[in-house]
Write an enzyme that holds these catalytic residues in place. Structure first.
Site, short mmCIF file in Angstrom:
data_model
loop_
_atom_site.label_atom_id
_atom_site.label_comp_id
_atom_site.label_asym_id
_atom_site.label_seq_id
_atom_site.Cartn_x
_atom_site.Cartn_y
_atom_site.Cartn_z
N LEU A 107 4.52 67.03 81.80
CA LEU A 107 3.66 66.49 80.74
C LEU A 107 4.50 65.99 79.58
O LEU A 107 5.26 66.77 78.98
CB LEU A 107 2.67 67.54 80.26
CG LEU A 107 1.77 68.16 81.33
CD1 LEU A 107 0.65 68.98 80.68
CD2 LEU A 107 1.18 67.09 82.25
N ALA A 108 4.37 64.72 79.27
CA ALA A 108 5.20 64.12 78.22
C ALA A 108 4.40 63.06 77.46
O ALA A 108 4.92 62.03 77.07
CB ALA A 108 6.44 63.48 78.85
N ARG B 68 4.49 66.75 64.67
CA ARG B 68 5.20 67.65 63.77
C ARG B 68 6.68 67.34 63.62
O ARG B 68 7.35 67.83 62.72
CB ARG B 68 5.01 69.11 64.24
CG ARG B 68 3.64 69.67 63.87
CD ARG B 68 3.37 70.98 64.56
NE ARG B 68 2.97 70.78 65.96
CZ ARG B 68 2.81 71.76 66.84
NH1 ARG B 68 3.03 73.01 66.47
NH2 ARG B 68 2.45 71.49 68.08
N ASN C 144 58.97 53.12 66.81
CA ASN C 144 58.53 53.81 65.59
C ASN C 144 57.89 52.81 64.65
O ASN C 144 58.48 51.79 64.30
CB ASN C 144 59.75 54.46 64.92
CG ASN C 144 59.33 55.43 63.83
OD1 ASN C 144 58.71 55.03 62.85
ND2 ASN C 144 59.65 56.69 64.01
N ARG D 256 60.80 38.79 53.44
CA ARG D 256 60.33 39.25 52.13
C ARG D 256 61.19 38.60 51.07
O ARG D 256 62.26 38.05 51.36
CB ARG D 256 60.45 40.77 52.02
CG ARG D 256 61.89 41.23 52.08
CD ARG D 256 62.05 42.75 51.98
NE ARG D 256 63.44 43.11 51.98
CZ ARG D 256 63.94 44.14 52.64
NH1 ARG D 256 63.17 44.91 53.37
NH2 ARG D 256 65.23 44.41 52.57
C1 UD1 Z 1 -0.20 74.75 75.34
C2 UD1 Z 1 -1.09 75.74 76.08
C3 UD1 Z 1 -0.84 77.15 75.51
C4 UD1 Z 1 0.61 77.50 75.64
C5 UD1 Z 1 1.49 76.44 74.98
C6 UD1 Z 1 2.93 76.71 75.30
C7 UD1 Z 1 -3.11 74.53 76.70
C8 UD1 Z 1 -4.53 74.30 76.39
N1 UD1 Z 1 -2.47 75.37 75.91
O1 UD1 Z 1 -0.62 74.75 73.98
O2 UD1 Z 1 -1.62 78.10 76.20
O3 UD1 Z 1 0.87 78.76 75.05
O4 UD1 Z 1 1.16 75.13 75.49
O5 UD1 Z 1 3.76 75.83 74.61
O6 UD1 Z 1 -2.60 73.99 77.65
N2 UD1 Z 1 0.23 67.03 76.43
C9 UD1 Z 1 -0.10 65.85 77.04
N3 UD1 Z 1 -1.34 65.33 76.86
C10 UD1 Z 1 -2.27 65.95 76.12
C11 UD1 Z 1 -1.94 67.16 75.49
C12 UD1 Z 1 -0.68 67.68 75.67
O7 UD1 Z 1 0.74 65.27 77.72
O8 UD1 Z 1 -3.39 65.41 76.03
C13 UD1 Z 1 1.56 67.60 76.61
C14 UD1 Z 1 2.38 67.61 75.33
O9 UD1 Z 1 3.18 66.45 75.22
C15 UD1 Z 1 3.24 68.85 75.50
C16 UD1 Z 1 2.38 69.75 76.37
O10 UD1 Z 1 1.44 68.94 77.02
O11 UD1 Z 1 4.43 68.56 76.19
C17 UD1 Z 1 1.68 70.85 75.58
O12 UD1 Z 1 0.80 70.29 74.65
P1 UD1 Z 1 0.52 70.95 73.26
O13 UD1 Z 1 -0.53 70.19 72.59
O14 UD1 Z 1 1.80 71.18 72.53
O15 UD1 Z 1 -0.10 72.36 73.73
P2 UD1 Z 1 -0.14 73.66 72.88
O16 UD1 Z 1 -1.20 73.58 71.89
O17 UD1 Z 1 1.22 73.99 72.42
CA CA Z 2 3.37 72.83 72.21
#
Ligand code: UD1
Ligand code: CA
Length: 482
Positions: A15-16, A22, A385, A448
């Protein structure tokens, strides 16, 4: 290298697609470097170690940047697109759609958990298989679980994961957190995602809800508790970025020490992941070794030096210097206060000394450029040198040209070699010369103004000064008297 216990899965979905809000950066947080590699690249390394049949990266926010980076580091990865960030469950749906037909194990990881190791992922997968689970969650027990999803258990079974913002007082007290890394059986993953609802505090589709879904159906949901909590640490802001960077560096530096490198002050020594060091290398404080830098046996680097993509030969010494894309030969000496720019090649036992800048410069074995020199677009033969303050004037305002000095020659202090100019072997240039024409082998070149003395000049001037105190306060021009 730690042993990876299990491998070979149907797919890994990384997931990226998140917004990196932040980080407050124009650059996607996944591209921020940690010990010389992007955060995403660390995550993909771990993902690839599971030998997935297919690797899917879900991109969304700052998609152009992330995809361009993927072209470099993982061109064969499948990209899935999540148009708007509707939650981790939605993101995995997008990944699954891009995969099409899939059976067996699907691993989900995050692009922003850079310290997750192949070993931890392998252990997670092994425990999933050993226990015959439908879902296995990677968890950690931490002192401060604020912000994380909490793991709710009944014995060794996980019954649900509750997000911090949705948790009640009892659940908030749980210190076992969800790292957000999972192994799913593909059929359960597909069925579970299909029934997700967004009835939570954020109005998002939560991947974590699949845990309760599976558990309610009587399926086995286990957790693998990772003892090394750093491996589950996500990076959301620059404070966490610095913390992870320092910890990763601490481990790299420690590793080199155990492999026979002396590090005088580990706290101020930074060694990127792709650097290679030989035995008995000695590193002094405030030294930064970057990129593809390699250091040969018993070389001494630092204090206060930064080398980026530099090859340092055995027993060479580099003190208080900056070098980029340079080669420093065996037994050579650099510094203090040298600046080696790209294309510098210093031969064996050669020397580049204080306040010397080099660029595209081939300096032969045993040659010395010890003080206050600019040596750009230059070839300096062995054992030659270069005197203090010599300038290789390589640029005429429009083009750059190369100057060559042969072997065993001597360039006197404060000379300027106006490129392109060729100075032969065993040649001698007198101090203060401005050389614009070639100098043949064995010749002396003097270029020179000749020195002249005027006997008694000082006394005469003082007498004139006493007679007419107000006139002629500046020095008389010697030119008019010659
Ligand atoms: C998520 C978990 C939480 C866990 C935490 C660990 C859920 C609902 N919660 O929370 O239980 O403790 O990670 O770090 O899954 N992302 C997407 N698309 C989206 C949302 C997120 O690609 O629509 C990706 C973000 O880029 C990130 C990851 O998923 O790499 C986590 O998303 P983030 O919103 O940070 O989740 P947390 O609230 O931290
Ligand atoms: Ca996170």
């Amino acid at each position: 290298m730690t042993e990876v216990r299990a491998a070979g899965v149907a797919a890994v979905i990384v997931l990226a697609a998140g917004a990196s809000t932040r980080m407050k950066s124009r650059t996607s947080k996944l591209l921020h470097p940690i010990c010389g590699r992007s955060m995403l690249s660390w995550c993909l390394d771990a993902a690839v170690s599971l030998q997935p049949e297919r690797l899917v990266v879900v991109v969304g926010q700052m998609r152009d940047q992330v995809e361009a980076h993927l072209d470099d580091i993982a061109p064969s990865a499948v990209r899935a697109f999540q148009a708007s960030p509707l939650g981790t469950g939605h993101a995995v749906q997008c990944g699954l759609e891009a995969l099409g037909e899939v059976t067996g194990e699907v691993v989900v990881t995050y692009g922003d958990v850079p310290m997750l190791s192949p070993r931890a992922l392998g252990d997670l997968l092994a425990s999933h298989r050993d226990d015959g689970n439908a879902i296995t969650v990677l968890t950690a027990v931490v002192d401060d679980p604020t912000g994380y999803g909490r793991v709710v258990r009944r014995g060794d079974q996980v019954t649900s994961i509750v997000e911090h913002r949705d948790a009640d007082a009892d659940q908030l007290g749980l210190r076992e957190i969800n790292a957000g890394i999972y192994v799913f059986q593909a059929d359960l993953l597909r069925a579970g995602l299909a029934q997700l609802r967004s009835d939570n505090d954020q109005g998002q589709l939560y991947l974590t809800d699949l845990v309760a879904y599976a558990s309610d159906q009587g399926q086995r949901v286990g957790a693998f508790i990772e003892a090394d909590a750093w491996q589950t640490q996500g990076v959301n802001d620059r404070v966490q970025l610095a913390a992870v960077n320092r910890e990763m560096n601490r481990r790299i530096v420690r590793d080199w020490m155990l492999r026979g490198v002396t590090v005088v002050d580990p706290a101020t020594t930074w060694i990127e992941r792709d650097v290679a060091l030989a035995g008995d290398v000695e590193i002094w404080p405030d030294t930064i070794l970057r990129g593809a830098t390699t250091v040969g046996e018993a070389a001494v680097i630092g204090p206060d030096s930064r080398l980026t993509d530099v090859e340092v030969g055995p027993r060479a010494q580099v003190v208080r210097s900056e070098a980029v894309l340079a080669v420093i030969g065996p037994d050579a000496q650099v510094g203090p206060f040298s600046y080696l720019r790209p294309g510098t090649e210093l031969g064996a036992a050669g020397k580049v000394g204080a306040f010397v800048e080099t660029k595209q410069a081939r300096i032969g074995a045993g040659a010395k450029v010890p003080h206050l020199t600019y040596c750009g677009d230059a070839v300096v033969g062995e054992s030659t040198n270069i005197g203090a303050g010599v300038i290789f004037a390589n640029y005429d305002g429009a083009t750059k040209s190369v100057s060559t000095v042969g072997r065993r020659s001597f360039i006197g202090s404060d000379s300027v070699l106006v490129a392109p100019v060729q100075i032969g072997d065993d040649a001698f240039v007198a101090a203060g010369s401005v050389i614009t024409d070639d100098v043949p082998d064995g010749a002396l070149a003097v270029a020179r103004g000749r020195q002249a003395e005027i006997p008694g000049w000082v006394a005469r001037r003082r007498q004139e000064g006493a007679a007419e105190p107000d006139s002629n306060s500046g020095a008389p021009s010697t030119g008019s008297e010659l």
